[in-house]
Design an enzyme around this catalytic site. Structure first.
Site, short mmCIF file in Angstrom:
data_model
loop_
_atom_site.label_atom_id
_atom_site.label_comp_id
_atom_site.label_asym_id
_atom_site.label_seq_id
_atom_site.Cartn_x
_atom_site.Cartn_y
_atom_site.Cartn_z
N ALA A 38 0.79 -1.22 0.00
CA ALA A 38 0.00 0.00 0.00
C ALA A 38 0.84 1.29 0.00
O ALA A 38 0.56 2.20 -0.77
CB ALA A 38 -0.93 -0.01 1.22
N GLU A 39 1.84 1.34 0.87
CA GLU A 39 2.58 2.61 0.99
C GLU A 39 3.50 2.82 -0.21
O GLU A 39 3.74 3.97 -0.62
CB GLU A 39 3.39 2.63 2.30
N TYR A 62 2.78 -14.12 1.85
CA TYR A 62 3.96 -14.85 2.37
C TYR A 62 4.90 -13.75 2.87
O TYR A 62 5.88 -13.41 2.22
CB TYR A 62 4.59 -15.71 1.28
N ASN A 122 -6.66 1.04 5.91
CA ASN A 122 -6.26 -0.13 5.11
C ASN A 122 -6.37 -1.44 5.89
O ASN A 122 -5.38 -2.16 6.07
CB ASN A 122 -4.81 0.05 4.63
N LYS A 140 -13.96 6.94 1.16
CA LYS A 140 -14.10 6.33 -0.17
C LYS A 140 -15.40 5.53 -0.22
O LYS A 140 -15.62 4.66 0.63
CB LYS A 140 -12.91 5.41 -0.44
N LEU A 141 -16.22 5.81 -1.21
CA LEU A 141 -17.52 5.14 -1.30
C LEU A 141 -17.57 4.17 -2.49
O LEU A 141 -18.64 3.92 -3.04
CB LEU A 141 -18.64 6.19 -1.41
N GLY A 159 -18.28 6.96 -5.53
CA GLY A 159 -17.47 8.17 -5.42
C GLY A 159 -16.86 8.34 -4.04
O GLY A 159 -16.38 7.38 -3.45
N ASP A 176 -4.97 3.39 -2.55
CA ASP A 176 -3.67 4.06 -2.43
C ASP A 176 -3.57 5.19 -3.45
O ASP A 176 -3.03 6.26 -3.17
CB ASP A 176 -2.53 3.06 -2.65
O1 KDG Z 1 -3.66 -1.35 -1.08
C1 KDG Z 1 -3.11 -2.32 -1.94
C2 KDG Z 1 -2.25 -3.23 -1.15
O2 KDG Z 1 -3.04 -3.85 -0.20
C3 KDG Z 1 -1.55 -4.25 -2.00
O3 KDG Z 1 -0.74 -3.63 -2.96
C4 KDG Z 1 -0.64 -5.14 -1.22
O4 KDG Z 1 -1.97 -6.28 0.29
C5 KDG Z 1 -1.10 -5.52 0.13
C6 KDG Z 1 -0.51 -4.88 1.30
O5 KDG Z 1 -0.67 -5.44 2.35
O6 KDG Z 1 0.13 -3.87 1.24
#
Ligand code: KDG
Length: 315
Positions: A35-36, A105, A166, A225-226, A230, A257
């Protein structure tokens, strides 16, 4: 020093090429996720300097991640190479056009060994935004401590904190996520949750009430976020709704993201909140219409083409 700083785990993602249970899948497409890291690439492609802090293994997957992020222009000077632990990976299973699953993993991965001492106070202190997500504190106790340390540094230097919960249930024990994420949320100036996440955290369903909860906890801006409806933005003074553009969804992973990246870039450009929300929405929409976690993240020029303000000419 980068204007935006984020920290978290990047992984190599293997996506099965056909609609089939993972058990039977034989061919995979290799990509990059996390995500980041997705957020960092999104911010950079939209034209703002960004640094990503993490650990990667001393292995081919770590090399793949670092080379990719460097080539995107993300500052990786805050990334440590961990010689003792591997880079995390994950698999995306496509059962059919609707059902998809992820298999991680990443237990014991290099990134899960991040410690508060990995952080350079000056690096975070010279940014304008620290972006954190609820994934990193779920990875290990030391990762959680690292997130809290980053928050402490940001707070002591008046750096704006943006936070995307997240929620990844596969990474949490029972309901532990509620306590931890609600605790972190109280330090955030900007909260960027999904509607489902708001429901899970507060046990209520109305978007307006969910946003109000975050405001009551101290957030100045909540952008909810909807999904294909939207997004909604709430501050103490105003509520703004933004419909999403109609796109054909091919892969929703990474859209949140992208939304976060668009929103933060709009803010940094000093745009009106409505315009920030519009950019966030459009970036999210472009990402869902492209396969891959970060592949679809657009440049500003691509956003303009998407909006119909520019014509794409192939040369
Ligand atoms: O937001 C997307 C992410 O969740 C994905 O790219 C990878 O699952 C993932 C995480 O934990 O970062």
């Amino acid at each position: 020093m980068p204007t935006v700083v984020t920290l978290g785990e990047a992984m190599v993602v293997f996506t099965s090429e056909e609609y089939i249970p993972l058990e039977y899948a034989t061919s995979f497409k290799k990509g990059l996720g996390g995500a980041e890291a997705n957020f960092a690439v999104g911010v950079r492609r939209l034209g703002v300097d960004v640094g990503w802090i993490s650990r990667i293994g001393k292995d081919p997957f770590g090399n793949f991640i670092i080379k990719n992020l460097k080539s995107e222009g993300v500052d990786v000077s805050g990334v440590k190479i961990d010689e003792d632990h591997p880079t995390g990976i994950y698999f995306k299973e496509k059962r059919n056009s609707i059902i998809a699953n992820v298999y991680y993993y990443r237990k014991g991965s290099a990134a899960s060994f991040m410690v508060p001492e990995d952080l350079d106070e000056g690096y975070i202190a010279s940014a304008k935004i620290l972006h954190i997500t609820g994934i990193t504190p779920a990875l290990s106790d030391t990762c959680r401590a690292t997130v809290y340390k980053a928050i402490e540094i940001a707070k002591s230097h008046n750096i704006t904190i943006s936070f995307d919960p997240n929620i990844r249930l596969k990474l949490w024990k029972d309901n532990e996520y509620k306590r931890v994420l609600l605790d972190i949320a109280q330090y955030a100036d900007i909260v960027l949750p999904g509607l489902e996440e708001g429901k899970m955290l507060f046990g209520i369903t109305e978007p307006e009430s969910i946003a109000k909860k975050f405001l009551d906890m101290g957030a100045k801006i909540v952008a909810l976020k909807l999904g294909n409806k939207g997004a909604m933005l709430v501050t103490q003074e105003q509520t703004i709704y933004q419909l999403s553009s109609k796109v054909k969804e091919v892969d929703p992973v990474g859209a949140g993201d992208g939304f976060d990246a668009g929103f933060i870039v709009g803010l940094l450009r000093g745009w009106e909140l409505k315009e920030c929300l519009r950019l966030a929405n459009d970036v999210g929409a472009i990402v869902v219409s492209t396969k891959g976690d970060m592949e679809g993240l657009p440049t500003m020029e691509e956003v303009e083409i998407f909006r119909g303000n520019m014509v794409h000419i192939e040369r």
